[in-house]
Design a protein around this motif. Structure first.
Motif, PDB file in Angstrom:
ATOM      1  N   TYR A  43      -0.523   1.447   0.230  1.00 45.47           N
ATOM      2  CA  TYR A  43      -0.321   0.105   0.388  1.00 45.47           C
ATOM      3  C   TYR A  43       1.314  -0.447   0.025  1.00 45.47           C
ATOM      4  O   TYR A  43       1.353  -1.505  -0.036  1.00 45.47           O
ATOM      5  N   ARG A  44       1.646   0.503  -0.741  1.00 40.84           N
ATOM      6  CA  ARG A  44       3.050   0.046  -1.358  1.00 40.84           C
ATOM      7  C   ARG A  44       4.241   0.722  -0.413  1.00 40.84           C
ATOM      8  O   ARG A  44       5.272   0.452  -0.902  1.00 40.84           O
ATOM      9  N   HIS A  70      -7.188  -0.217   3.891  1.00 35.88           N
ATOM     10  CA  HIS A  70      -6.573   0.449   2.636  1.00 35.88           C
ATOM     11  C   HIS A  70      -5.377  -0.287   1.904  1.00 35.88           C
ATOM     12  O   HIS A  70      -4.565   0.417   1.448  1.00 35.88           O
ATOM     13  N   GLY A  71      -5.134  -1.539   2.441  1.00 35.24           N
ATOM     14  CA  GLY A  71      -4.323  -2.371   1.435  1.00 35.24           C
ATOM     15  C   GLY A  71      -2.943  -2.446   2.516  1.00 35.24           C
ATOM     16  O   GLY A  71      -2.064  -2.985   1.652  1.00 35.24           O
ATOM     17  N   VAL A  72      -2.700  -1.890   3.394  1.00 30.55           N
ATOM     18  CA  VAL A  72      -1.461  -1.909   4.286  1.00 30.55           C
ATOM     19  C   VAL A  72      -1.293  -3.249   4.986  1.00 30.55           C
ATOM     20  O   VAL A  72      -2.140  -3.652   5.637  1.00 30.55           O
ATOM     21  N   GLN A  73      -0.095  -4.086   4.712  1.00 23.28           N
ATOM     22  CA  GLN A  73       0.123  -5.316   5.509  1.00 23.28           C
ATOM     23  C   GLN A  73       0.423  -4.753   6.769  1.00 23.28           C
ATOM     24  O   GLN A  73       1.647  -3.777   7.006  1.00 23.28           O
TER      25      GLN A  73
END
Length: 122
Positions: A43-44, A70-73
């Motif tokens: 995600y980072r 999974h938090g990925v933009q």
């Protein structure tokens, strides 16, 4: 995208690689996720989503949905494809307008025989 993985590893030796296994039903063309494993801090990161032949876009849309879970933009996802149809690219952009698509060729007919030739299964 697995066919593209070795080239990526050759130029970026320490790159972290995740995997998504998605198959489309041949009759309904609906994509189903069977497996997904990513680096814990995905995600980072910027994400290179590799997909060899983009035809309908259904499989890539499902893959992006898994990444988003999974938090990925979507704005940090770069789709790398060798071949794309206009329909497939349009489908993805309509669903995720922030995604970047890089492809070598856009053509109305996807070269479905490419994978067979590459993997020697023709």
């Amino acid at each position: 995208g697995e066919a593209m993985e070795q080239g990526l590893r050759d130029c970026c030796r320490s790159i972290r690689i995740g995997k998504i296994l998605i198959q489309s039903d041949e009759e309904t063309q609906r994509a189903k996720v069977y497996y997904a494993k990513f680096p814990p801090d995905i995600y980072r990161r910027k994400v290179l989503l590799m997909y060899l032949i983009l035809s309908t876009g259904n499989t890539v849309i499902e893959a992006v949905k898994v990444l988003v879970e999974h938090g990925v933009q979507p704005s940090v996802i770069i789709l790398l494809s060798l071949f794309s149809t206009p329909h497939g690219a349009k489908s993805i952009i309509q669903e995720f307008p922030e995604i970047t698509i890089l492809t070598t060729e856009v053509h109305p007919v996807a070269p479905t025989h490419f994978g067979q030739k590459y993997f020697g299964t023709d």
